[in-house]
Design an enzyme around this catalytic site. Structure first.
Site, mmCIF file in Angstrom:
data_model
loop_
_atom_site.group_PDB
_atom_site.id
_atom_site.type_symbol
_atom_site.label_atom_id
_atom_site.label_comp_id
_atom_site.label_asym_id
_atom_site.label_seq_id
_atom_site.Cartn_x
_atom_site.Cartn_y
_atom_site.Cartn_z
ATOM 1 N N ASP A 203 -17.520 30.542 -15.271
ATOM 2 C CA ASP A 203 -16.449 30.077 -14.545
ATOM 3 C C ASP A 203 -15.379 29.097 -14.508
ATOM 4 O O ASP A 203 -14.258 28.605 -14.387
ATOM 5 C CB ASP A 203 -16.823 30.623 -13.613
ATOM 6 C CG ASP A 203 -15.311 31.469 -12.788
ATOM 7 O OD1 ASP A 203 -14.886 32.389 -13.510
ATOM 8 O OD2 ASP A 203 -15.356 31.219 -11.368
ATOM 9 N N SER A 228 -10.081 33.401 -11.223
ATOM 10 C CA SER A 228 -10.642 35.142 -11.194
ATOM 11 C C SER A 228 -10.418 36.535 -11.453
ATOM 12 O O SER A 228 -10.097 35.917 -9.786
ATOM 13 C CB SER A 228 -12.401 34.122 -11.849
ATOM 14 O OG SER A 228 -11.890 32.632 -12.231
ATOM 15 N N GLN A 278 -13.411 37.059 -20.219
ATOM 16 C CA GLN A 278 -12.888 37.092 -18.846
ATOM 17 C C GLN A 278 -11.003 36.953 -18.459
ATOM 18 O O GLN A 278 -10.448 36.271 -18.942
ATOM 19 C CB GLN A 278 -12.748 35.777 -18.334
ATOM 20 C CG GLN A 278 -12.701 35.828 -16.105
ATOM 21 C CD GLN A 278 -12.555 34.339 -15.215
ATOM 22 O OE1 GLN A 278 -12.705 33.003 -15.690
ATOM 23 N NE2 GLN A 278 -13.781 33.941 -15.485
#
Length: 286
Positions: A203, A228, A278
């Site tokens: 991430d 995110s 993502q």
């Protein structure tokens, strides 16, 4: 640096407060919310601790629902969705202040033989030939911002193949980015732990390629507001998070205040270990 890894491993060592309920601590972040990679990694720890010992995670799918409070613990409630002959499914809801902030579904599988193929690993310079974060960050960012980033990522040796987005503001580039990473120290020989560590790191840089396409530098220079939204990973082959992994990232599209990042993570000897996708909020401040 090994002390920073110990701190991260402590963060991932959740407290079991009931059979399927776990509590994790949080810590200060470089932004005023819990780092998404931390929540995803802790949720995978919780799911894995309720799965049969002979089954390893092969995929996870997750959504970030609310910003986490870095000053409060997070409770992880695990739902044992299914235990089949080959696959196990778990759902995890992360809760703070009585509200869900994140949820994850993870699937685990017994080891099996089967068809085997993969793409060829892309070309990249050797990681040891690249500058460390401590060497590179102060070249492109104010010292205070660089120091915060270095401290936040001290558990991981992260090396950019090319200049990151906040080092090339105003110059749009191809929406691709490569980063080598490994932990700064040697964790235990637990495959689930290494998956959780890779989840944590995944991430950190995945939406960089979105910024590169527009010559934006992101939060570090204040020209983009981002977060995110969802995160998915597929674990294909064995790997170790303390050995060099190449994170090859790209962005096929951005629209509607959102950007999509997709990536493959390769071992240094060319095995495709993980696929990551993502979507995140990517807004230009008004």
């Amino acid at each position: 640096m090994p002390e920073a890894l110990d701190s991260l491993l402590d963060l991932l060592d959740l407290e079991r407060i009931e059979q399927d309920i776990f509590r994790g601590e949080s810590r200060s972040s470089i932004v005023p919310r819990v780092f998404g990679g931390q929540v995803a990694a802790q949720a995978l720890v919780a799911a894995g601790r309720t799965a049969p010992a002979d089954r390893l995670a092969h995929s996870l799918h997750s959504y970030f629902l609310r910003p986490g409070d870095p000053g409060a613990p997070i409770v992880y409630n695990v739902d044992r969705i299914r235990d089949g002959r080959s696959f196990t499914t778990r759902r995890v809801v992360a809760v703070q202040h009585g509200q869900p902030i994140f949820h994850l579904s993870a699937s685990f599988q017994t080891s099996e033989e089967g068809l085997d193929h993969q793409y060829d690993m892309p070309a990249a310079p050797e990681p040891e030939s690249l500058p460390t974060a401590a060497e590179m960050l102060p070249r492109h960012l104010p010292r205070e911002v660089a120091d915060r980033l270095i401290e936040a990522r001290a558990a991981v040796d992260l090396r950019y193949v090319e200049t990151p987005p906040w080092g090339s503001v105003g110059t749009p580039r191809e929406p691709r980015s490569q980063v080598w990473f490994r932990t700064n120290g040697k964790p235990a020989d637990d495959p689930l732990l290494h998956m959780c560590l890779a989840t944590y790191v995944s991430d950190m840089t995945l939406l960089d390629s979105v910024l590169l396409a527009h010559g934006r530098g992101g939060w570090a220079v204040g020209d983009v507001v981002g977060a995110s939204l969802d995160h998915a990973m597929w674990f294909h082959r064995p790997f170790r998070a303390d050995e060099w992994l190449l994170y090859d990232q790209e962005s096929p599209t951005a629209s509607g205040g959102r950007g999509l990042g997709q990536a493959r993570i390769w071992t240094q000897d060319g095995k495709l270990a993980i696929t990551v996708i993502q979507e995140g909020v990517v807004r230009v401040p008004r």
